[in-house]
Design an enzyme around this catalytic site. Structure first.
Site, PDB file in Angstrom:
ATOM      1  N   ASP A 111      26.418  24.949   6.283  1.00 44.66           N
ATOM      2  CA  ASP A 111      25.770  23.638   6.208  1.00 44.66           C
ATOM      3  C   ASP A 111      24.275  23.723   6.444  1.00 44.66           C
ATOM      4  O   ASP A 111      23.482  23.189   5.659  1.00 44.66           O
ATOM      5  CB  ASP A 111      26.388  22.668   7.233  1.00 44.66           C
ATOM      6  N   ARG A 116      22.436  18.369  23.403  1.00 49.97           N
ATOM      7  CA  ARG A 116      21.520  17.928  22.349  1.00 49.97           C
ATOM      8  C   ARG A 116      20.080  17.754  22.824  1.00 49.97           C
ATOM      9  O   ARG A 116      19.140  18.126  22.114  1.00 49.97           O
ATOM     10  CB  ARG A 116      22.028  16.629  21.714  1.00 49.97           C
ATOM     11  N   ASP A 134      25.546  12.567  17.414  1.00 51.53           N
ATOM     12  CA  ASP A 134      24.577  13.643  17.595  1.00 51.53           C
ATOM     13  C   ASP A 134      23.246  13.356  16.919  1.00 51.53           C
ATOM     14  O   ASP A 134      22.189  13.710  17.429  1.00 51.53           O
ATOM     15  CB  ASP A 134      25.169  14.971  17.093  1.00 51.53           C
ATOM     16  N   SER A 171      36.490  19.671  12.643  1.00 52.18           N
ATOM     17  CA  SER A 171      35.082  19.986  12.865  1.00 52.18           C
ATOM     18  C   SER A 171      34.868  20.311  14.343  1.00 52.18           C
ATOM     19  O   SER A 171      35.474  19.687  15.197  1.00 52.18           O
ATOM     20  CB  SER A 171      34.252  18.760  12.465  1.00 52.18           C
TER      21      SER A 171
END
Lengths: 404, 404, 404, 404
Positions: C16, C98, C127, C181
């Protein structure tokens, strides 16, 4: 009755604490150390020394301290940073003074080797709690003597009889009962009891001592400015002032314009409701000015969190938990928010009212460029609002679909 | 651009919503239904009907409703029960009106089979959020058209050009830009933007429309009473009044005495600070009176919980979440507390100030017998305070012992 | 489309972000700087460098940092001090990583003179918010590129077509859609989407990667100890360890005993519910151990205030507001409470369970002398409880008298 | 010593309350009414009747009530709706039973014309507070006798001497001191004191009575389902059960699988820390199942508000304020949220662990259509997230610009 050798008494020099002084010696057969603090209550302190000497207190056992600067800098100002209001209205003028007195008594006790402390607060009020929680927090092993909860002098008549029997001078105006009870310091004067006990009756004008009646205040408004730095006021009308001097200056202004009177029925920590009259002239101005400078310097997240924490913080101070971990935790959070709370607030004082009319700051978060109704040159993209609303609405839409 | 067949527009009859009406038809080629509400903004509604007809709206597509009683009874009063103040000061006069308008638009849309709703709020403000969260909560599948976020009429000049090009009459005073933007209803009038955009500059006197300047208010105070029942005001000076009539009466009193002006820099939900001027004459009186009646009728536990919940509750209303589960949960808690909030409050109105001077209630929790400084005949045993303090202090003493 | 010269991409080396790398250059015609962080996700980082080189990134534009110690010391541990749980259960393993990635990207952007940053998070998740709020807080003028919200590669098939068309190697196992995921770091591994999307269906066993199935864990419990200092864990079984090493050690223990699996349906900040599976082996042990050491070292007032603040604090982290004044204020309050949170906790790990079985501290507030059922030699006077109860009851009695 | 004519004693039939029965008559020369409640403590009640008769209590003065259904339906279930945990871990099994006992005593006192009530709780614990706040709230004028705070039987030896001197049978196992003190009802069993007083020492296995040791639990997990309606559990494994039967069923399941043991050092309301061991087998299952059903049926706003209110709610119950306005206000808010909390939760019970593995509801707010990683056919527009983030970031950007 516990064994007491030496006791530090919070001593005003008035009738009540003079009787307590005598009663302590008689009851506990102990040495009494007197402590008299200047917190800005507006009374001479030397007479207290003379009275203590007359009562036979040794000169080295008489402590008289001017605590005004410490009071404002370390107690009033931190509380003002929090915008604390008890029950939405009360600026906590009595509550905030007690911890400092308690702290100083414990310090003196350590210095003179006293094993006990004593105060003149009654068994119905909040002040006994505030004094004693302070004592215990700072010295867990101190003995505490609260004469009003112990003795049998349960009426003023008996108190005066006791005074006369022990050669304690009784001021003329104390023969008749005072029409109400007061407490005063640089932040405020409180009045309660007696003629104030019916909450439907208007407070008589003679109860007020710190402010003119708004109706008698000048017909012309007065414009002032207050400067702030790190959340604390530092100047009035451009003149830099120490914390206590600044509060005194605002008190003068507030007195003149009839500012800061509050008629309140409040909930005491001990479980009853009481009616009090408070006069907080300078503090009322300060409170509103602080909110105003925060309006342009504090981020929304910080401001709203402060607003949510403030009632709890105020309750802690009111209930006497100044020296508690949770008050300190809240203070740490509040103080963290104040780094950039700086600038100048302009206020109009008029007939009992304080009206903020302007505020500016080198650290302002207000952005005319962003907020303007005019063309903002791309500072804000109105189309962002569509997505903002859509996602804020998403859960409500899912809910609406389910519940139709 | 989504396909729209029929849209219900919140229509004031003024220039902006008239342009929107036209623009909607032109842009979406859809039928427009106008909805004009009387929320006590003090304007005639019939001209709005005439204008809509002139703009070609079918008579059956013109809705004009007097919502004043519903507004006060079901929106203002529940909010007043909470003592809600946004950012400590603002009585939420604009915020509280939007959900009702949104609800009525959705009801009309259901009735006339419309698939969309539209409003005239800009993309920078809170009102767009309040309208649209209301729409989506009540009809998750409704289409929402916010012209100010969509069209290219990004200045007043272009708006007027568009109006002229489409035969929409432009009032003379709209040619020049208005010096500020306003919103009004029975609770308040707000003004913001333009001349108010510098928060250091005092608000010019011509901005105020709902109150006299305190300096011009009568030199003689006026004493009034307000009666409450279950937390809601029901009478002024002994005269029973419907919710809207009561608020109107208080507005008259507040106007005369210059009450309820607020100069505020606030944090908008969309992330910027803005400066507004609010006039909430009757609401300011009501807010303080409600606090006063609660002082004698609400238990401390209930009162303090309310004070802790109030900032969140106010934020929810400000942000547009009236129709949300969390606002309803808080309302359930607040309303539960109001069963015995009843009685009479006496207030003095003077030169911009509202002073509570008395309160009484058949459900009073204030006990003169318990609180009295006089002999209380055993209603309260002062010795209980010793144990109360000792156990409240215990954890602080254990802490003090550890940390010394 | 805004003009971008140089962009710092959070780059994992996977398919990705490799597609994003290519797409950024193609779309914006800009230089791409890759940043790959070791947060303990358990993957080699050098392959990411090779892939970036192969994709044509200049060596000086490739940044690979081992952030494990900073991650645990400055993000995980402060959060653990708060006992933060999102929605009562979730240890926030993704949320807390994050802000650190965002901060490092902004630092690299400053260093290399980049004007933009980019990430690979989708437009439906939390996110994107966490990354971008971090970016904007630390550099308000940075440009943010979120490819998943911009491009037209709306399915995996199209993504792979794009990759093949651009000579990006597609791993065999990526040809078919992954069955779920994941995100991983030293604190946790999360899994969501696809096979997990029906919250009624049990999570298949192959989804778990960080813990053994409790049913396959050892039949014999393991006893461990954790030492704390100032609220942070410093040793396991008596062995002093750095923050990251300590968490890794607890992860090993947790993995073995099947600890820290959580099947949760949670509320995303963007407004929808999602179902996730979390594995937080070491963090689960740490959370419970921290609560246990606080039990004997934290005062009640501090502990209860922390408990009341924790849900808000957790929500702030979940929603991406790590770099916000309100999170920092709460952190200041929480950290203030941790000075004496030190000592040792003993825990039993068994078949998915963590059982605290003992705790001791040099700063313990637990007093056997006071609490004992035996004779306490006057450490506590039971008669104090009478007054304590009487005054706590007073308001309820006044209420009861009124309401009968 | 106040004058007492008739007292209602919470009577278990054990040694302590038998001594109290005798002591009350001797000390107050009053008539004693005994009240024995079945709260599911797992003891026969008829022996209590026989003992009371033997002690000379008149048959009409012996009250024995089965309160199990009322206990679970009106006390345990409302508390479960709140997800209440005291200090993050404790399910409040003792706290929640006291108000019901107190209420029943007051009802019996009204019925038999008693002027006093009495209980067997000691002066160090929380239960005295819970009983007495309940008494006073429901009858402000009732007299309360707490023998453990009044008498001089300050050790077990003296208690036994007193019993023997008064012909009260002393069970053999009471001669030696019990190794710990217990309380039990349908929700839990608590153990504290004595062998448990060192919080570093593991709780000995013989202390547990309601659950098997997890290590001795079955090696095979058991899957169960619980159905909910309006926030309350109504069926287990599809079988509809009354509240008390349902909790009993879950207790059986929990016992078998070693579920619900908790070793806790907690903060008592009276100011000290104590160490307790709790077994709450069914309640632990119920708590987690309730959270799971809320996950799919409760809106985020409602869920987060509940999470923020829960610590305060739990504290109120722990401290004995069940019958207080603030607990009732919180209950009103909580109950308002539960209307659609309905559906089925699937759980795996294994070796002390409760693992939620699935949940479904006719009122689910979880939308696979919206959340899916697959093509969502327009259910969610990812571009909305851009505006959402931009406006959430706006204040942080303005802050960042100021503070750089």
């Amino acid at each position: 009755m516990s064994d007491v050798k030496k006791v530090v008494l919070a001593y005003s020099g008035g009738l009540d604490t003079s009787v307590i002084l005598k009663w302590l010696r008689e009851t506990y057969n102990c040495e009494v150390v007197t402590f008299t603090a200047d917190l800005g209550q507006g009374e001479e302190l030397e007479p207290a020394r003379q009275k203590a000497l007359l009562m036979g207190v040794k000169p080295e056992n008489i402590f008289i301290d001017d605590l005004r600067e410490e009071f404002v800098a370390d107690y009033v100002f931190p509380m003002m940073r929090a915008n604390a209001l008890y029950e939405g209205l009360y600026l906590l003028g009595t509550s905030i003074a007690r911890p400092l007195i308690a702290k100083r008594q414990i310090e003196i006790a350590a210095k003179v080797g006293a094993d006990a402390v004593s105060h003149g607060a009654t068994g119905k009020g909040n002040d006994q709690v505030r004094f004693e929680l302070g004592y215990y927090a700072l010295n867990p092993d101190i003995k505490v003597i609260a004469p009003w909860r112990e003795w049998d002098l349960t009426s003023r008549t008996r108190l005066i009889e006791y005074a006369e029997a022990h050669q304690i001078p009784v001021p003329k105006d104390k023969r008749g009962e005072a029409p109400f009870s007061t407490d005063a310091n640089l932040l405020h004067t409180s009045s309660e009891g007696k003629v104030l006990e019916d909450p439907w009756e208007e407070v008589p004008d003679y109860v007020f001592s710190r402010t003119v009646n708004p109706e008698d205040a000048p017909d012309t408004p007065e414009i002032i400015t207050i400067d702030f730095e790190r959340g604390d006021a530092i100047a009035v009308n451009g003149e830099a002032l120490s914390p206590a001097s600044l509060l005194a200056r605002l008190n003068d202004l507030g007195r003149t314009h009839g500012i800061g009177r509050l008629d309140l029925v409040e909930n005491r920590f001990v479980g009853m409701k009481s009616r009090g009259m408070y006069e907080t002239p300078g503090g009322t101005i300060l409170h509103l000015a602080h909110r105003a400078i925060e309006q342009i310097t504090l981020d929304r997240g910080a401001a709203h969190l402060k607003d949510e924490l403030a009632p709890r913080y105020a309750e802690l101070i009111y209930n006497g938990f100044w020296f508690s971990p949770e008050r300190e935790m809240l203070q740490a959070a509040i103080d963290h928010s104040q780094a950039k709370v700086a600038g100048t607030v302009r206020l109009k004082l008029y007939k009992g009212g304080v009206h903020v009319i302007g505020r500016k700051s080198p650290h302002s978060l207000y952005s005319e460029k962003v907020v303007t109704f005019e063309d903002d040159a791309g500072a804000y993209d109105q189309r962002d609002a569509a997505g903002f609303i859509k996602l804020n609405a998403l859960r409500l839409r899912l809910l609406g679909r389910r519940d139709r």
